[in-house]
Design a protein around this motif. Structure first.
Motif, mmCIF file in Angstrom:
data_model
loop_
_atom_site.group_PDB
_atom_site.id
_atom_site.type_symbol
_atom_site.label_atom_id
_atom_site.label_comp_id
_atom_site.label_asym_id
_atom_site.label_seq_id
_atom_site.Cartn_x
_atom_site.Cartn_y
_atom_site.Cartn_z
ATOM 1 N N TYR A 1 -32.044 1.875 26.034
ATOM 2 C CA TYR A 1 -31.344 0.602 26.091
ATOM 3 C C TYR A 1 -30.305 0.643 24.978
ATOM 4 O O TYR A 1 -30.655 0.877 23.821
ATOM 5 C CB TYR A 1 -32.300 -0.568 25.886
ATOM 6 N N PHE B 1 -26.796 -0.832 22.884
ATOM 7 C CA PHE B 1 -26.170 -2.075 22.463
ATOM 8 C C PHE B 1 -24.950 -1.784 21.581
ATOM 9 O O PHE B 1 -24.927 -0.798 20.849
ATOM 10 C CB PHE B 1 -27.163 -2.930 21.635
ATOM 11 N N TYR C 1 -22.669 -3.987 18.683
ATOM 12 C CA TYR C 1 -22.536 -5.187 17.869
ATOM 13 C C TYR C 1 -21.261 -5.074 17.045
ATOM 14 O O TYR C 1 -20.819 -3.974 16.709
ATOM 15 C CB TYR C 1 -23.718 -5.338 16.903
ATOM 16 N N LYS D 1 -24.475 -4.765 26.296
ATOM 17 C CA LYS D 1 -25.619 -3.867 26.361
ATOM 18 C C LYS D 1 -25.676 -3.171 27.705
ATOM 19 O O LYS D 1 -25.182 -3.691 28.711
ATOM 20 C CB LYS D 1 -26.924 -4.630 26.114
ATOM 21 N N ILE E 1 -28.591 -1.699 30.214
ATOM 22 C CA ILE E 1 -30.029 -1.659 30.480
ATOM 23 C C ILE E 1 -30.306 -0.686 31.631
ATOM 24 O O ILE E 1 -31.087 0.246 31.512
ATOM 25 C CB ILE E 1 -30.565 -3.057 30.826
ATOM 26 N N ARG F 1 -32.508 1.471 21.727
ATOM 27 C CA ARG F 1 -33.949 1.221 21.761
ATOM 28 C C ARG F 1 -34.514 2.007 22.931
ATOM 29 O O ARG F 1 -33.819 2.274 23.906
ATOM 30 C CB ARG F 1 -34.272 -0.257 21.985
ATOM 31 N N ALA F 2 -35.769 2.396 22.807
ATOM 32 C CA ALA F 2 -36.425 3.113 23.901
ATOM 33 C C ALA F 2 -37.857 2.652 24.014
ATOM 34 O O ALA F 2 -38.502 2.342 23.010
ATOM 35 C CB ALA F 2 -36.380 4.620 23.655
ATOM 36 N N ASN F 3 -38.367 2.632 25.222
ATOM 37 C CA ASN F 3 -39.733 2.146 25.398
ATOM 38 C C ASN F 3 -40.781 3.151 24.959
ATOM 39 O O ASN F 3 -41.971 2.882 25.034
ATOM 40 C CB ASN F 3 -39.966 1.738 26.863
ATOM 41 N N ASN G 1 -40.783 4.262 21.834
ATOM 42 C CA ASN G 1 -40.827 4.202 20.367
ATOM 43 C C ASN G 1 -41.196 2.804 19.899
ATOM 44 O O ASN G 1 -40.634 2.302 18.943
ATOM 45 C CB ASN G 1 -39.485 4.653 19.785
ATOM 46 N N ALA G 2 -42.088 2.169 20.635
ATOM 47 C CA ALA G 2 -42.587 0.838 20.275
ATOM 48 C C ALA G 2 -41.463 -0.163 20.070
ATOM 49 O O ALA G 2 -41.569 -1.069 19.262
ATOM 50 C CB ALA G 2 -43.456 0.908 19.023
ATOM 51 N N GLY G 3 -40.382 0.026 20.791
ATOM 52 C CA GLY G 3 -39.311 -0.948 20.742
ATOM 53 C C GLY G 3 -38.475 -0.944 19.500
ATOM 54 O O GLY G 3 -37.717 -1.863 19.259
ATOM 55 N N LYS G 4 -38.567 0.074 18.683
ATOM 56 C CA LYS G 4 -37.789 0.117 17.458
ATOM 57 C C LYS G 4 -36.332 0.375 17.776
ATOM 58 O O LYS G 4 -35.994 1.215 18.589
ATOM 59 C CB LYS G 4 -38.321 1.227 16.551
ATOM 60 N N SER G 5 -35.455 -0.358 17.121
ATOM 61 C CA SER G 5 -34.016 -0.161 17.268
ATOM 62 C C SER G 5 -33.507 0.772 16.189
ATOM 63 O O SER G 5 -33.934 0.685 15.037
ATOM 64 C CB SER G 5 -33.279 -1.493 17.152
ATOM 65 N N PHE H 1 -29.816 1.994 14.536
ATOM 66 C CA PHE H 1 -28.397 1.692 14.472
ATOM 67 C C PHE H 1 -27.617 2.902 13.974
ATOM 68 O O PHE H 1 -28.107 3.676 13.145
ATOM 69 C CB PHE H 1 -28.147 0.524 13.511
ATOM 70 N N TYR I 1 -33.327 -6.345 7.657
ATOM 71 C CA TYR I 1 -32.594 -5.102 7.483
ATOM 72 C C TYR I 1 -31.870 -5.120 6.147
ATOM 73 O O TYR I 1 -31.458 -6.165 5.657
ATOM 74 C CB TYR I 1 -31.536 -4.927 8.578
ATOM 75 N N LEU J 1 -27.670 0.019 9.206
ATOM 76 C CA LEU J 1 -28.771 -0.908 8.941
ATOM 77 C C LEU J 1 -30.084 -0.144 8.865
ATOM 78 O O LEU J 1 -30.375 0.689 9.730
ATOM 79 C CB LEU J 1 -28.864 -1.953 10.055
ATOM 80 N N ARG K 1 -40.559 -8.300 20.544
ATOM 81 C CA ARG K 1 -40.307 -6.878 20.296
ATOM 82 C C ARG K 1 -40.578 -6.060 21.554
ATOM 83 O O ARG K 1 -39.993 -5.015 21.771
ATOM 84 C CB ARG K 1 -41.176 -6.383 19.155
ATOM 85 N N MET L 1 -37.640 -4.975 25.317
ATOM 86 C CA MET L 1 -36.749 -4.025 24.668
ATOM 87 C C MET L 1 -35.335 -4.035 25.217
ATOM 88 O O MET L 1 -34.454 -3.394 24.655
ATOM 89 C CB MET L 1 -37.360 -2.632 24.753
ATOM 90 N N ASN L 2 -35.113 -4.764 26.332
ATOM 91 C CA ASN L 2 -33.758 -4.828 26.853
ATOM 92 C C ASN L 2 -33.011 -6.059 26.355
ATOM 93 O O ASN L 2 -31.947 -6.382 26.869
ATOM 94 C CB ASN L 2 -33.791 -4.787 28.380
#
Lengths: 114, 115
Positions: free
Chosen positions: A32, A34, A36, A49, A51, A94-96, A98-102, A104, B35, B43, B97, B100-101
């Motif tokens: 996913y 994004f 900013y 984004k 998806i 983000r990837a499913n 990795n526990a949703g960690k973003s 940057f 962050y 970040l 969390r 995720m999308n």
């Protein structure tokens, strides 16, 4: 481990010209992605984004981005730059898996000159 | 208006002093994040919380502490153990969390300077 690379620290374009801010990523599973934007001494604002589905994503302020799975890229584009587009731009993934960690990227400073 | 409010905008800390940065959101989001932003480094995640009374360390948690006693609030304390605290601190939230999308919403940031 997932990662994001923004290979250009700085991008300079003339007002009215098209702009591209580059982003490549590495992730396990489906990403996913994004973009900013950050103005000086402010928080980040969401632009757009990816998806799933159409590889060309349209977002705020006339920006768009193209997802390219084979090149693992998600470059930000705008057909005609404005001076007011000058800011710091961040790509994030983000990837499913990795526990949703973003994660940057380090950011790219866009300067649009009149 | 819905959003995230960080306060103060500027904060000065003396050596050996603990300081607390405030973050409040009225978006009804479950997940909140802190962050740290340094020039040229993007970040870095300090702490995150997925739900009230729960929080997890991020990549650079040493020298920081958080609490999540209310859904709306996620304060960050920069302790004297943080050796290089001068930075721009950003608070963010997202619906959850697990979603995720969904994008994150950011506060306006707090610039902390050690004097």
């Amino acid at each position: 481990a997932q990662s994001v690379a923004q290979p250009e620290d700085q991008v300079n374009v003339a007002e009215g010209n098209p702009l591209t801010v580059k982003c490549t990523y590495s992730v396990s599973g489906n990403p996913y992605l994004f973009w900013y934007v950050q103005y000086p001494n402010r928080g980040l604002q969401f632009l757009l984004k990816y998806i799933t589905g159409d590889n060309l994503v349209k977002g705020s302020y006339g920006f768009e981005a193209e997802f390219n799975k084979s090149q693992t890229s998600f470059h930000l584009k705008k057909p005609s730059a404005l001076v007011s587009d000058s800011a710091l731009y961040f790509c994030a993934v983000r990837a499913n898996t990795n526990a949703g960690k973003s994660t940057f990227g380090d950011g790219t400073t866009l300067t649009v000159k009149p | 208006d819905g959003g995230i409010t960080q306060s103060p905008k500027y904060l000065f800390r003396k050596e050996g002093q603990n300081v607390t940065l405030s973050c409040e959101q009225n978006l009804n989001h479950d997940a909140m994040y802190w962050y740290r932003q340094d020039p040229g480094q993007g970040l870095r995640l300090i702490y995150y919380s997925q739900i009230v009374n729960d929080f997890q360390k991020g990549d650079i948690a040493e020298g920081y502490s958080v609490s999540r006693e209310k859904k709306e609030s996620f304060p960050l304390t920069v302790t004297s153990a943080q050796k290089n605290p001068t930075a721009f601190y950003l608070c963010a939230s997202s619906i959850s969390r697990a979603a995720m999308n969904t994008e994150a919403f950011f506060g306006q940031g707090t610039r902390l300077t050690v004097v």
